[in-house]
Write a protein that holds these residues in place. Structure first.
Motif, short mmCIF file in Angstrom:
data_model
loop_
_atom_site.label_atom_id
_atom_site.label_comp_id
_atom_site.label_asym_id
_atom_site.label_seq_id
_atom_site.Cartn_x
_atom_site.Cartn_y
_atom_site.Cartn_z
N LYS A 109 -18.59 -42.64 -24.26
CA LYS A 109 -18.46 -43.68 -23.26
C LYS A 109 -17.51 -43.43 -22.17
O LYS A 109 -16.75 -42.51 -22.39
CB LYS A 109 -17.87 -44.95 -24.03
CG LYS A 109 -18.69 -45.83 -25.09
CD LYS A 109 -18.32 -46.92 -25.44
CE LYS A 109 -19.32 -47.46 -26.73
NZ LYS A 109 -18.90 -48.67 -27.12
N THR A 110 -17.49 -44.16 -21.08
CA THR A 110 -16.80 -43.94 -19.84
C THR A 110 -15.78 -44.98 -19.53
O THR A 110 -16.22 -46.18 -19.46
CB THR A 110 -17.48 -43.46 -18.65
OG1 THR A 110 -18.22 -42.24 -19.12
CG2 THR A 110 -16.68 -43.09 -17.59
N LYS A 111 -14.57 -44.83 -19.24
CA LYS A 111 -13.58 -45.88 -18.77
C LYS A 111 -13.35 -45.87 -17.50
O LYS A 111 -13.01 -44.67 -16.94
CB LYS A 111 -12.26 -45.71 -19.73
CG LYS A 111 -11.21 -46.52 -19.26
CD LYS A 111 -9.82 -46.41 -19.96
CE LYS A 111 -8.70 -47.37 -19.74
NZ LYS A 111 -7.41 -47.13 -20.30
N THR A 112 -13.66 -46.85 -16.98
CA THR A 112 -13.75 -46.85 -15.45
C THR A 112 -12.68 -47.78 -14.88
O THR A 112 -12.63 -48.89 -15.67
CB THR A 112 -15.34 -47.08 -14.99
OG1 THR A 112 -15.50 -48.24 -15.34
CG2 THR A 112 -16.03 -46.09 -15.24
N ASP A 113 -12.20 -47.68 -13.53
CA ASP A 113 -11.63 -48.65 -12.87
C ASP A 113 -12.37 -49.99 -12.64
O ASP A 113 -13.55 -49.96 -12.45
CB ASP A 113 -11.08 -48.13 -11.62
CG ASP A 113 -10.44 -49.04 -10.65
OD1 ASP A 113 -9.12 -49.41 -10.71
OD2 ASP A 113 -11.12 -49.50 -9.77
N SER A 114 -11.98 -51.14 -12.31
CA SER A 114 -12.40 -52.19 -12.22
C SER A 114 -13.38 -52.39 -11.21
O SER A 114 -14.32 -52.96 -11.24
CB SER A 114 -11.47 -53.63 -12.46
OG SER A 114 -10.31 -53.32 -11.12
N ASP A 129 -16.33 -50.16 -11.81
CA ASP A 129 -17.19 -50.93 -12.55
C ASP A 129 -17.90 -51.96 -11.90
O ASP A 129 -19.20 -52.43 -12.00
CB ASP A 129 -16.29 -51.64 -13.72
CG ASP A 129 -17.21 -52.14 -14.86
OD1 ASP A 129 -18.23 -51.50 -15.10
OD2 ASP A 129 -17.08 -53.45 -15.23
N THR A 175 -17.10 -40.72 -28.13
CA THR A 175 -17.90 -41.97 -28.21
C THR A 175 -18.99 -42.05 -27.13
O THR A 175 -19.92 -42.82 -27.24
CB THR A 175 -16.82 -43.04 -27.88
OG1 THR A 175 -16.37 -43.03 -26.38
CG2 THR A 175 -15.65 -43.24 -28.73
N PRO A 204 -12.57 -41.80 -13.41
CA PRO A 204 -13.27 -42.22 -14.56
C PRO A 204 -12.90 -41.32 -15.87
O PRO A 204 -12.76 -40.05 -15.54
CB PRO A 204 -14.65 -42.05 -14.30
CG PRO A 204 -14.70 -42.02 -12.87
CD PRO A 204 -13.72 -41.18 -12.44
N GLU A 205 -12.87 -41.67 -17.05
CA GLU A 205 -12.52 -40.97 -18.12
C GLU A 205 -13.52 -41.07 -19.06
O GLU A 205 -13.87 -42.11 -19.69
CB GLU A 205 -11.19 -41.62 -18.70
CG GLU A 205 -9.92 -41.62 -17.73
CD GLU A 205 -8.57 -41.98 -18.49
OE1 GLU A 205 -8.40 -42.23 -19.70
OE2 GLU A 205 -7.64 -42.28 -17.79
N TYR A 206 -14.31 -39.88 -19.49
CA TYR A 206 -15.24 -39.66 -20.38
C TYR A 206 -14.79 -39.34 -21.61
O TYR A 206 -13.93 -38.35 -21.83
CB TYR A 206 -16.32 -38.77 -19.80
CG TYR A 206 -17.39 -38.41 -20.83
CD1 TYR A 206 -18.27 -39.50 -21.03
CD2 TYR A 206 -17.37 -37.17 -21.40
CE1 TYR A 206 -19.25 -39.24 -21.89
CE2 TYR A 206 -18.45 -37.11 -22.11
CZ TYR A 206 -19.55 -38.12 -22.66
OH TYR A 206 -20.47 -37.81 -23.60
N ASP A 207 -15.16 -40.17 -22.68
CA ASP A 207 -14.90 -39.87 -24.01
C ASP A 207 -15.99 -39.20 -24.65
O ASP A 207 -16.79 -39.94 -25.13
CB ASP A 207 -14.33 -41.08 -24.52
CG ASP A 207 -13.83 -40.77 -26.16
OD1 ASP A 207 -14.20 -39.68 -26.65
OD2 ASP A 207 -13.37 -41.72 -26.59
#
Length: 893
Positions: free
Chosen positions: A593-598, A601, A591, A585-588
């Motif tokens: 927010k966290t970008k996660t794999d499908s 998610d 923002t 996961p990539e936390y920003d």
């Protein structure tokens, strides 16, 4: 079947002394008439579209079912399709998306016939045979040997069925039952909302099947014969719905002599014959025989109340952490004038009394058991398995995990079901009080406006469609589970009451008549339970929190839902995440927010924000999962410590949202679906100890929480700090005593620990020693540096930790961990029992502690308990920690 028979054999063995005493009063009896067994193997099924015959035809041997699918009963259509490999495992990856959803296919797609052949001879004259269904979802017709048993389709997921099949038993003893099972009347649109579009709640059934924020939709909505099917053989008179009430007046201690308790027993007797029958309803409890002679008219039923028993010096049942969970075996029998047992129920009686009172200081209700106030430390529970694949073993393991977390209550959430008797048996055994919601949730039933819902709030407020069915189902389920001592609270629904007419019937009619000794609250965060003066929904906060939040932020005084994260370790993730989806996961921070794999998610991952990065940015998923355990442990230890620090001041209890998942979700769990514990469990195990020493991160105060009825005195409290190299510094030590059910503050180490941790962080060790200088309890904190980072942990030297293991008994292993005195603390070590051939963890396994840290020059012992058929010769211990290399430990025989 085999396990249940073994359990009954053990039960009768334990009860032999009482039974012998009973013989003195009752003489010998013929028990051949009473038998019960499950129809749990050999079922076949087929979709309605492939079957041309009627039910009367299907229920005769003339119709071959050889080409039909083997069926899982108890189970659902989907569990059968999974078992027969007609659909992929919906718990792995994105497989659930590959299974057709009933909303798109139509109800007929999951409408199935189920057929079972069984052997049962025609009974002797006057004896009776019953076919019982404990749960079918959602409606069905039942046929036996060419006869239709249902006048109209039986409807209702939670309404039991019982058919007297005596006259339909085949002369040659070869019988066939055929059941057509229809899905819920309204299947709901799984549009991503809580309970989908909400219309699933128009049924009297489970709401989560249309999806929630922690689960994906169940494609068949759990259609099937989902609970046990039994054949029951009795004499002419059957005992129905026995009711056991125990009254324990006064304020009791958990040990020592006791004043008497009152045992009240009643039951409904049903005479299924055309002749009047005279006999005795009787029982024996702890050598005390109670009976009443009755005569039942032909084809009639009679409610019988036995005389009260004053039980001298009773052994009481207590919640976990407060005392023992004694259970008395009771044999409730109806014996005819011919001295023949017509029917018998074997019941385990826990002698306890539940009362509640309003705590004016906290402005919330407190729960009292046997006159003593109990500080509630609970966990929210959904179901054991979203596909309703229940088992005694799994129930026992899951409830035991809650016991091992040092919790004392489980709340069964209202979007699910009224739990099964086997669940309650486990709760009785492990001392877990149960807060049982009825069917309903504010999300589906109209508490809030919601654009995802099909109907408006006023319409949803009237759900379900059939109020009469709801009330009949509640009456039936109350009778099913009311004798379990662990059942403590009835609740109208999750975050909302049922419709007014249902609530009034529950409050004024059903509960006073059927179960008038328990607390009924209208909904889970009701003002009757907890005064909500802070606005909001009366629960929370949710998600990851700064540790100070749990200590300093006052929330609701009896909080029904407060929770955090719960990703399990790498071994767990590998069980359901494909290799290609092992993506960090990539936390920003900008923002939030966290970008996660499908796949992450889809399995409902919620972010750890920047909490993991404080231990160093993860290199890969394995590193991420390892560091997540540090956060998990810290979060849940602080959660329960923070609430305990204010018990009886701010709070009378709290319930974690949530402690388990019924599928492979990635949030809110102390162990994964496969029964593999993570660090959340052991953070709670520490923070929820009955006698616990702890540290408030907001003001540095060292305090002791005493969640027992005893004063603990003449203890030595020692506070020490260690730097990253293992250098020790004593901060303070003082003799202490703590009175019952209280938290006592001692001194602050805020300034000293801040100075020591400024550059690299530090460890804080808190210990309590008894008069024999033996450690009673220990708590080790890792303190961040001045920037809030764990910079020192990232550069720790390897510890010289040695380990040995030996068998204490057949399924019990003791591991001894010893840390050298001239090096750093051996930090955060995970122990696992492993099969040396497969290299896989043995599951389930219960550890007296885990993720343990060992101070320089000290030793710790961990006891591992397991119930596995794995060959002892193939078992080893795997050990690895933050600064301890992975190693394998052989177990000495």
């Amino acid at each position: 079947m085999k396990n249940q028979l073994a359990g009954k054999a053990a039960f009768f063995k334990v009860s032999i002394v009482s039974f012998v005493i009973a013989l003195i009063a009752f003489q010998s009896t013929d028990a051949n008439a009473q038998t019960k067994y499950e129809l749990n193997e050999g079922w076949k099924c087929a979709p309605i579209g492939s079957v041309k015959q009627s039910g009367t035809e299907l229920s005769t041997p003339a119709v071959s079912t050889q080409a039909w699918l083997p069926a899982v009963v108890p189970g659902t259509v989907l569990t059968t399709l999974i078992a027969d490999k007609k659909v992929p495992d919906p718990f792995f990856g994105m497989n659930n998306q590959k299974i057709p959803d009933i909303y798109k296919t139509g109800r007929d797609y999951y409408t199935y016939w189920f057929v079972k052949d069984f052997t049962e001879a025609q009974p002797k004259t006057g004896d009776q045979v019953y076919l019982n269904f404990r749960g079918v979802n959602y409606s069905c017709d039942v046929f036996l040997n060419g006869h239709k048993l249902t006048n109209k389709p039986h409807t209702g997921m939670f309404l039991r069925q019982s058919y007297n099949i005596t006259k339909w038993i085949a002369k040659n003893g070869s019988n066939r039952v055929a059941v057509i099972v229809y899905p819920p009347d309204v299947v709901g649109n799984p549009n991503g909302g809580q309970g989908g579009d909400g219309t699933i709640a128009r049924n009297v059934g489970i709401q989560y099947t249309a999806g929630w924020d922690w689960i994906q939709p169940i494609r068949d909505r759990n259609t099937g014969i989902w609970d046990k099917v039994t054949i029951e053989k009795t004499g002419g008179v059957r005992i129905k719905d026995p009711h056991i009430i125990t009254l324990v007046p006064g304020v009791r201690q958990s040990d020592g002599p006791q004043q008497p308790a009152i045992i009240k027993v009643s039951a409904t007797l049903e005479n299924a014959t055309g002749q009047p029958i005279t006999g005795e309803l009787r029982y024996n409890l702890d050598g005390n025989a109670v009976s009443k002679k009755v005569t039942l008219k032909a084809n009639s039923s009679l409610d019988v109340q036995l005389n009260d028993l004053s039980l001298k010096n009773p052994k009481l049942w207590w919640p976990n952490g407060y005392g023992q969970q004694h259970l008395y075996p009771m044999h409730l029998q109806f014996v005819t004038g011919a001295n023949k047992i017509s029917d018998q129920h074997d019941i385990k009686v826990g002698v306890r009394q539940i009362t509640t009172e309003w705590n004016t200081k906290t402005e919330s209700r407190q729960i009292n058991i046997n006159g003593q106030k109990i500080f509630i430390k609970g966990g929210n529970w959904i179901v054991s398995d979203e596909l309703l694949r229940f088992s005694d073993m799994r129930y026992d393991a899951e409830v035991r995990f809650h016991h091992d977390m040092n919790l004392n209550l489980i709340r069964v959430w209202g979007g699910a079901l009224i739990e099964r008797p086997e669940f309650y048996e486990a709760c009785d055994k492990y001392g877990m009080l149960v807060f049982q919601d009825m069917w309903g949730s504010g999300d589906c039933n109209g508490r809030w406006t919601d654009p995802m819902k099909l109907d408006d709030q006023w319409t949803r407020r009237k759900y379900p469609d059939d109020h009469g069915l709801y009330l009949r189902s509640i009456e039936d389920q109350v009778k099913l589970i009311r004798n379990y001592p662990s059942l403590a609270i009835w609740c109208g629904g999750n975050e909302i009451t049922p419709p007014e007419d249902i609530l009034v019937a529950l409050r004024d009619t059903i509960m006073p008549k059927l179960d008038n000794t328990r607390w009924l609250i209208p909904y889970s965060n009701s003002e009757e339970m907890s005064r909500n003066v802070m606005g909001g929904n009366g629960d929370g906060p949710y998600g990851i929190q700064p540790l100070s939040t749990f200590w300093a932020h006052k929330t609701y005084p009896f909080n029904s839902e407060v929770g955090s994260v719960g990703v399990s370790d790498y071994e767990s993730l590998k069980r359901f995440i494909p290799t290609q989806n092992m993506v960090l996961p990539e936390y920003d921070a900008a923002t939030g927010k966290t970008k996660t794999d499908s796949v992450w998610d889809y399995h409902k991952y919620i972010g750890y924000d920047d909490f993991i990065n404080k231990y160093g940015k993860p290199k890969n998923v394995q590193d991420f999962a390892t560091k997540a355990q540090l956060v998990n442990y810290d979060q849940y230890r602080a959660l329960m410590e923070g609430f305990s620090s204010h018990m009886w001041d701010w709070y009378t209890g709290t319930i974690i949202w949530k402690t388990q998942n019924p599928w492979t979700a990635m949030r809110g769990q102390m162990y994964d679906y496969y029964l593999d514990p993570n660090a959340c469990l052991y953070g709670l195990h520490s923070g929820s100890e009955p006698l616990h020493i702890m540290y408030d991160p907001t003001d540095g105060m060292v305090m002791v929480a005493n969640n027992t009825f005893k004063t603990h005195s003449n203890m030595l409290l020692v506070a020490k700090a260690y730097d990253m190299d293992g250098k020790e510094r004593i901060l303070s030590q003082v003799f202490s005593d703590v009175t019952p059910s209280t938290t006592k503050r001692y001194f602050s180490v805020k300034e000293e620990i801040a100075k020591l941790a400024k550059d690299k962080g530090a460890f804080l060790s808190l210990q309590l020693f008894d008069k024999d200088k033996k450690a009673i309890t220990e708590n080790i904190y890792w303190i961040a540096d001045a920037d809030g980072e764990y910079s020192g942990l990232q550069k720790m030297h390897q510890a010289n930790l040695t380990a040995s293991a030996k068998y204490l008994s057949n399924n019990k292993v003791e591991v001894t961990l010893t840390n050298a005195s001239n090096g750093p603390l051996a930090f955060f070590n995970r122990l696992s029992l492993v099969d040396s051939e497969t290299k896989q963890r043995v599951l389930p396994v219960f550890y007296s502690d885990n993720y343990v840290s060992v101070l320089p020059g000290e030793e710790k012992k961990v006891v591992i308990d397991y119930n596995s058929a794995t060959d002892k010769n193939n078992l080893v211990i795997s050990l690895g920690g933050w600064n301890v290399a992975e190693k394998t430990i052989q177990i000495n025989k």
